[in-house]
Design an enzyme around this catalytic site. Sequence first.
Site, short mmCIF file in Angstrom:
data_model
loop_
_atom_site.label_atom_id
_atom_site.label_comp_id
_atom_site.label_asym_id
_atom_site.label_seq_id
_atom_site.Cartn_x
_atom_site.Cartn_y
_atom_site.Cartn_z
N ASN A 129 -11.61 33.33 -3.88
CA ASN A 129 -11.82 31.87 -2.93
C ASN A 129 -10.22 31.60 -2.04
O ASN A 129 -10.56 31.34 -1.41
CB ASN A 129 -12.01 30.27 -4.13
N GLU B 179 -5.57 31.97 -15.52
CA GLU B 179 -5.07 31.08 -13.91
C GLU B 179 -6.92 30.82 -13.93
O GLU B 179 -7.43 31.48 -13.48
CB GLU B 179 -4.66 30.88 -12.93
N CYS C 111 -10.43 26.14 -7.60
CA CYS C 111 -9.99 25.18 -8.74
C CYS C 111 -9.47 24.10 -9.52
O CYS C 111 -10.54 23.55 -10.62
CB CYS C 111 -9.40 26.16 -9.28
#
Length: 475
Positions: free
Chosen positions: A153, A249, A283
């Site tokens: 992303n 993450e 996110c």
Amino acid sequence: MGNVKTYGLWINGVWRETENTANIYDKYTQEVYAQIAVAEKQHVDEAVAGAKEALKMPLSPYERYTILSKAALALKERKDEFSYVLVKEVGKPIREARTEVERAAQTLEISAEEAKRIHGEGVPVEAAPGSENRLAFTLRVPVGVIAAITPFNVPLNLVCHKVGPALAAGNSVVLKPAEVTSVCALMLAEIFTEAGLPAGRLQIITGNGSKIGDWLLENEDVRMFTFTGSERVGKLIRQKAGIRKVALELGNNSATIVHKDADIKQAATLVCQKGFNNAGQVCISVQRVYVHESISEEFIEKLKEKTEVLRMGNPLLETTDIGPMISLREAERVESWVNEAVEQGAEIVVGGKRNGACYAPTVLKNVNNDMKVCHQEVFGPVVGIETYSSFDEVIAKVNDSDYGLQAGLFTKDLNLAMKAAKEIEVGGLIINDASAYRVDQMPYGGIKNSGTGKEGPAYAIEEMTEERIIVMNLS
Ligand SMILES: NC(=O)c1ccc[n+]([C@@H]2O[C@H](COP(=O)([O-])OP(=O)(O)OC[C@H]3O[C@@H](n4cnc5c(N)ncnc54)[C@H](O)[C@@H]3O)[C@@H](O)[C@H]2O)c1
Ligand SMILES: O=C[C@H](O)CS(=O)(=O)O
């Protein structure tokens, strides 16, 4: 496919061809625009061995600073080219793509500065009876070979968040970028070579994620895994890494609270911006909005006004706000989650339509935590609104999540802001902004299923170095 460029693997400072290649598609037109090499096990082992060998020629902190500074500069100089590639391989609108390149250069710049600040500390061992004549201090030493595995992303800046600190700390990196967005990572090989990085310090391996992941995990010369991506893959890496260092993450279903004393216009503007950036594939994208019941109608109306004017379409156009999602399949998944929420009682305020891989920015009201659009990570352009009456109730709602990366809170009440700061279970709380605020020097990382460890170069360097105690017997 006449003009399609094929990228090799970047191993020990040279491009390596492979037997198999994979197509990289333009996410808007679905045309093939590049090809990447597909690595086999021997390539991965060779890359790790070369990375280990490169460590035999240590770089001083000043050399690391110089290389990273030059790389940041080179990236800025090639901003247009990198932005174009991000538009093609992610489907990210051009204005957002430029921002990503600027941020990636800043991440390298910050990493360069941090290379000069790595330090240990004095430890007062002489305070222990019998150790009066001893002197002790710590050193921070590189971990060694670090495997960096990154998502689709934000494929340039999130790579820089791993490569920058790892090199700043004196390590070598074997990078495995996301299959569908590998080109911008491969282009970094040119940037770092131009900046003077010795061969082997950065190896780039492309191809099948689970195979390469397993080959890296099987290789004991890899001493740390730094991973950004889904919870599913993060958990696999954690299981297989054994006693080696792991930084994860992972995902989130980010919440933002709009309290009754908030500036409603500001909150609606920022929720809109930060819920639909990169088609919601961020996110910390705003997903769950909790609005105080006394202002919910006005807030929803303002958010609707802001959302319905967003322009969806060709990401290369300056006027486009929302491009395609990463694939048709992902857009169909988001569509099915929204449809399911509607069957369960949610109402569409705006959006709710799909055109191929483009999913319209969507606001839902009357959502609840039984719906996938609330309790799972949507990772698409969908914002769900729920109302609340008391502050304790809303804190409980925000915390009713398996995730804990970041949250947002709009309030003018300092006491409530501090209460939230203490009680909301996240890695970061953003006050008077939505959940999706990040600048690259701040500590960034989640709790619960959002992961472990922090990014932001200064904090990542802590993860990417070992603390070694030195004790001198002066007697
Ligand atoms: N917390 C953060 O900073 C952050 C930032 C961006 C994205 N994300 C998360 O990433 C996810 C979306 O990205 P994605 O779809 O690219 O994630 P993903 O987990 O599918 O893929 C991430 C990377 O892992 C690789 N991979 C796949 N299978 C593997 C395996 N078995 N072993 C090792 N590596 C493997 C992929 O090839 C890719 O490079 C979302 O959940 C999002 O929240 C988190
Ligand atoms: O997708 C999550 C990213 O970490 C957010 S940002 O692009 O770094 O702001």
